[in-house]
Each structure stands twice: as structure tokens, then as C-alpha cells.
Design an enzyme around this catalytic site. Structure first.
Site, short mmCIF file in Angstrom:
data_model
loop_
_atom_site.label_atom_id
_atom_site.label_comp_id
_atom_site.label_asym_id
_atom_site.label_seq_id
_atom_site.Cartn_x
_atom_site.Cartn_y
_atom_site.Cartn_z
CD GLN A 67 5.16 21.93 40.91
OE1 GLN A 67 4.78 22.48 41.84
NE2 GLN A 67 4.65 20.35 40.85
CD GLN A 89 9.83 19.80 40.34
OE1 GLN A 89 10.37 20.19 41.04
NE2 GLN A 89 8.60 19.09 40.42
CG ASP A 90 7.12 20.72 36.33
OD1 ASP A 90 7.34 19.17 36.35
OD2 ASP A 90 6.53 20.64 38.16
CG ASP A 111 7.81 15.02 37.17
OD1 ASP A 111 8.35 13.81 36.10
OD2 ASP A 111 7.31 14.64 37.49
NE ARG A 187 35.72 -15.54 23.34
CZ ARG A 187 35.48 -16.49 22.09
NH1 ARG A 187 36.34 -16.72 21.34
NH2 ARG A 187 34.57 -17.49 21.73
#
Length: 230
Positions: A67, A89-90, A111, A187
Site C-alpha cells: 500500500q 497499490q492504493d 484498489d 457469422r
């Protein structure tokens, strides 16, 4: 009054410093941040009506450090215009209040847009970076704990794209061979690199009981009827 503070919560004016620290300590617990949160995270904004234009907020901790926030914003009525947010991250912590992001770009892996603000991203580009081995990409993580809160992350007229380090890996092979019945026509099938209309019996036979699972060698002992070939 608007303020930019380093270290994910240090600084600020004396009048609200204690209250601000209590809020951030609560969010550290809420989001599972460890003791190193403040040391490896970027700027924090708390003042009402903050406006940033043409600024890049970058966290250089790298993906291996977990983080690592580039910007934490709890500024009510804040606007970020033509700004960049770079991390893994973060990356962007939209902690609380009403916020608006226009024509911005955000880089991250997991995140990387998260928090409990009421926030709208409009005409932004979200770049998904290559995660570490064993990790998955997750763009948003909304932190509302009370269903009656008027909060959420809204992404409007924006684009989600692969960053240059996230190379597409095509591992899908989907083939059709001599299908019949309603909607069997190929198709109007999807135009995916991994999709194939199989016309060769040699190719189709690779997916039979005999060739794919070596069924001739063990299925007879089960007593279950099977078709060995096409």
C-alpha cells in the site's frame, strides 16, 4: 483553507491537527494499513474547496512495497483538473466528502481508487499496471460501512486501459466445429483473437475423448458409455 501535507497526515494547522490524526488513525484501522502507512505515502489534502490543476501526484515506492498512496483527499467540494496520479497499490485515496476529477489519469494495480467519498471521475483515463505475481488487478474499492451514507465512486465517460507494462496475454482458445441448430451460424460471433471456426477434422479431433483426455485408456473400466472420436 486548503492544505497539502506530506507523509499521509503530518502537518496541517494546529486547530484541527488532533482531530485529523484521529480520523486518519481510524482509516488506517479500517483499511488495514500498517505502521509504515505514513512513511511511504504521499500528500494529504483536508481543506474545503481545494482545486488542483495540471499537477502530477506520484508515489515511487514501487509495487513490492504494498500500500503506497500518491494522494489522500478528504477535501469537501474539491476539484482535480488535468491531474495525474501515479502509483501501484492504493494510488488514490478519496477518503471522504464531495470530490470531482476531470480529465485526469490514474495509474495503479490493486484498489487504486479507494475510499468513502462521494466522487465523480469524468473524462478520465484509468491505466491498469502489471501486478506482482499472484496478484489480481482491482480498480476500485469503495469503503462505505453504512448503507445510508450518500457516498460512492462514479466513473463517467472515461476509459480503462492497459498501461504499457501490462502486456495482454491471450490464453483463450475457443473453437466451434460443425455446430447445428438455432443460432449455430458463426457469422455474428465475437471478433476475438482466441475464437476460431474449426473446419479441419484434424484440428477438431485434438479435443476429443481419445486425444484430449486419453479416454480410451481408462473410461472403459468405468462402465460409462462414450464416443472416442468426433
Amino acid at each position: 483553507m486548503s492544505s497539502i501535507n506530506g507523509g499521509g497526515g503530518g502537518g496541517g494547522d494546529d486547530d484541527n491537527g488532533g482531530a485529523k490524526m484521529k480520523v486518519e488513525e481510524w482509516w488506517q484501522q479500517q483499511w488495514g494499513f500498517g505502521e509504515g502507512f505514513g512513511k511511504k505515502n504521499g500528500k494529504g489534502i483536508d481543506g474545503v474547496g481545494f482545486i488542483a490543476r495540471g499537477i502530477t501526484f506520484r508515489n515511487t515506492a514501487g509495487p513490492q512495497n504494498g500500500q503506497a498512496v500518491a494522494l489522500r483527499s478528504a477535501s469537501d467540494l474539491s476539484v482535480f483538473y488535468a491531474c495525474g496520479f501515479e502509483g501501484y497499490q492504493d494510488t488514490l485515496f478519496v477518503l471522504a466528502q464531495r470530490q470531482f476529477f476531470k480529465s485526469c489519469y490514474i495509474y495503479g494495480t490493486i484498489d487504486f481508487i479507494f475510499g468513502n467519498a462521494a466522487v465523480v471521475f469524468q473524462n478520465c483515463i484509468i491505466y491498469v499496471r502489471k501486478p506482482l505475481v499472484g496478484q489480481d488487478n482491482v480498480i476500485t474499492a469503495q469503503g462505505r460501512g453504512d448503507p445510508f451514507q450518500n457516498t460512492g465512486i462514479s466513473i463517467q465517460d472515461s476509459r480503462v486501459m492497459a498501461a504499457p507494462d501490462l502486456r495482454p496475454v491471450n490464453t483463450v482458445y475457443y473453437g466451434e466445429y460443425m455446430n447445428f441448430g438455432p443460432a449455430s451460424s458463426t457469422r455474428n460471433r465475437v471478433n476475438w483473437p482466441g475464437y476460431h471456426v474449426i473446419t479441419s477434422t484434424n484440428i477438431a479431433s485434438q479435443f476429443t475423448v481419445t486425444n484430449l483426455i486419453d479416454g480410451r485408456g481408462w473410461l472403459p473400466a468405468t462402465g460409462v458409455p462414450f464416443i472416442a472420436g468426433l
